[in-house]
Structure formats: structure tokens, C-alpha cells
Enzyme design. Structure first.
Site, PDB file in Angstrom:
ATOM      1  N   VAL A  65      28.258  19.049  -8.115  1.00 51.02           N
ATOM      2  CA  VAL A  65      28.834  20.365  -7.831  1.00 51.02           C
ATOM      3  C   VAL A  65      28.035  21.067  -6.730  1.00 51.02           C
ATOM      4  O   VAL A  65      28.605  21.694  -5.833  1.00 51.02           O
ATOM      5  CB  VAL A  65      28.925  21.230  -9.104  1.00 51.02           C
ATOM      6  CG1 VAL A  65      29.507  22.605  -8.791  1.00 51.02           C
ATOM      7  CG2 VAL A  65      29.779  20.532 -10.161  1.00 51.02           C
ATOM      8  N   CYS A  66      26.725  20.939  -6.761  1.00 49.44           N
ATOM      9  CA  CYS A  66      25.888  21.546  -5.715  1.00 49.44           C
ATOM     10  C   CYS A  66      26.201  20.921  -4.360  1.00 49.44           C
ATOM     11  O   CYS A  66      26.284  21.623  -3.347  1.00 49.44           O
ATOM     12  CB  CYS A  66      24.409  21.390  -6.046  1.00 49.44           C
ATOM     13  SG  CYS A  66      23.904  22.308  -7.523  1.00 49.44           S
ATOM     14  N   THR A  67      26.389  19.622  -4.340  1.00 48.37           N
ATOM     15  CA  THR A  67      26.744  18.941  -3.096  1.00 48.37           C
ATOM     16  C   THR A  67      28.086  19.451  -2.583  1.00 48.37           C
ATOM     17  O   THR A  67      28.229  19.778  -1.393  1.00 48.37           O
ATOM     18  CB  THR A  67      26.773  17.417  -3.300  1.00 48.37           C
ATOM     19  OG1 THR A  67      25.471  16.985  -3.715  1.00 48.37           O
ATOM     20  CG2 THR A  67      27.166  16.689  -2.022  1.00 48.37           C
ATOM     21  N   LEU A 122      27.572  23.161  -1.216  1.00 47.78           N
ATOM     22  CA  LEU A 122      26.844  23.289   0.040  1.00 47.78           C
ATOM     23  C   LEU A 122      27.564  22.589   1.191  1.00 47.78           C
ATOM     24  O   LEU A 122      27.509  23.061   2.335  1.00 47.78           O
ATOM     25  CB  LEU A 122      25.418  22.788  -0.123  1.00 47.78           C
ATOM     26  CG  LEU A 122      24.593  23.588  -1.147  1.00 47.78           C
ATOM     27  CD1 LEU A 122      23.173  23.084  -1.204  1.00 47.78           C
ATOM     28  CD2 LEU A 122      24.629  25.078  -0.871  1.00 47.78           C
ATOM     29  N   SER A 177      23.037  17.006  -7.069  1.00 48.16           N
ATOM     30  CA  SER A 177      24.030  17.020  -8.144  1.00 48.16           C
ATOM     31  C   SER A 177      25.414  17.209  -7.520  1.00 48.16           C
ATOM     32  O   SER A 177      25.551  17.750  -6.429  1.00 48.16           O
ATOM     33  CB  SER A 177      23.720  18.119  -9.166  1.00 48.16           C
ATOM     34  OG  SER A 177      23.771  19.383  -8.545  1.00 48.16           O
TER      35      SER A 177
END
Length: 154
Positions: free
Chosen positions: A45-47, A50, A43
Site C-alpha cells: 500500500v505504501c508503494t 508513493l 509494503s
């Protein structure tokens, strides 16, 4: 359950993206630990989150901190995500939602999906105590990286 600051972090063991068991208590007396719970691999925002950690990992290592990313994705998905984004720290699969539940970081409903991890960050010191806690209800927001760094310095 809700994990609070200045309490002993609940111990756990999870498989990483390479199917190796990682146990939180193994880091005691060695490194601080930054736990980053995130909703779903791949996703946007997660990308972003991280990859930001990936790009600043040297700084976390200078603070003698080990970063562990945790999501409810399978280790297969996490392995593909890690390779696609060149993630240079461990991603742990909480597929059975036990650790996310233990740390109080599960959505009851996330866009129609049950049991997805909230975006959350915890800093655990070398003695195993929680020194920072942030659990976000809005999955579109990033953790407070400055607060994480401040907790690592303290």
C-alpha cells in the site's frame, strides 16, 4: 499530541534518504508542503501511495507544493526504496519517532511492532499553517488525494 487544522505546524528537522537535513520551516514563504506519513517502505500500500504521488508530482508542483514522505524506516531503507521505485521527491527518516509522535501519527501496535507511523497526510500552507489533516487508522487505505488537492487550491 495532535496537530489540528488552522494551527501552526510543528517545525522539525529530519534526515532524508541521502542523509541531508530537511527542515520544515525552510519552506515557509516559498512553497506549500504536503507531509505524507507512511508505515513502512516496500509494503504494497505504501508503494502504491508513493508511486501515485510520483506519477502526479507535476500537478503538486503546479500548486507550488513540496511533497515530503515520512516513515520510521532508516535512511538506508528509504534510499533503497526511493531508488527501486524511482521516487522523485524527498523521503525523510523519522527513525527516532519524534516527528510522528509530535504529529500524533504513531500506532501503539502495528502487527506486533511498536512505534510505526500511521498513514497520514497534512497540507501546510506557505505561512506554516495546517490546512488539511487526515490520519488513517486502517493502514490498508490510501489518503484522500482529492481532499489534499482541494486544500492546496484553497
Amino acid at each position: 499530541m495532535r496537530v489540528e487544522i488552522d494551527t501552526l505546524a510543528p517545525d522539525f528537522s529530519l534526515l532524508n534518504s541521502e542523509r541531508e537535513m530537511v527542515t520544515l520551516s525552510e519552506f515557509r514563504q516559498k512553497n506549500q508542503v504536503v507531509l505524507l506519513f507512511f508505515p513502512l517502505a516496500f509494503s504494497s500500500v505504501c508503494t502504491n501511495e508513493l508511486c501515485s504521488i510520483r506519477d502526479n508530482l507535476k500537478m503538486y508542483r503546479e500548486f507550488q507544493a513540496t511533497v515530503l514522505g515520512i516513515s520510521v524506516d532508516s535512511f538506508y531503507s528509504l534510499n533503497a526504496f526511493k531508488k527501486a521505485q524511482n521516487i522523485n521527491f524527498a523521503l525523510l527518516s523519522d527513525f527516532n519517532r519524534e516527528v510522528s509522535s509530535l504529529y500524533g501519527t504513531l500506532y501503539e501496535d502495528f502487527n506486533g511492532m511498536k512505534g510505526v507511523s500511521k498513514r497520514a497526510s497534512f497540507v501546510i500552507d506557505k505561512n506554516g499553517y495546517v490546512r488539511h489533516r487526515e490520519v488513517l487508522e486502517d493502514s490498508g487505505k490510501l489518503p484522500d488525494f482529492q481532499a489534499i488537492q482541494k486544500a492546496l487550491i484553497s
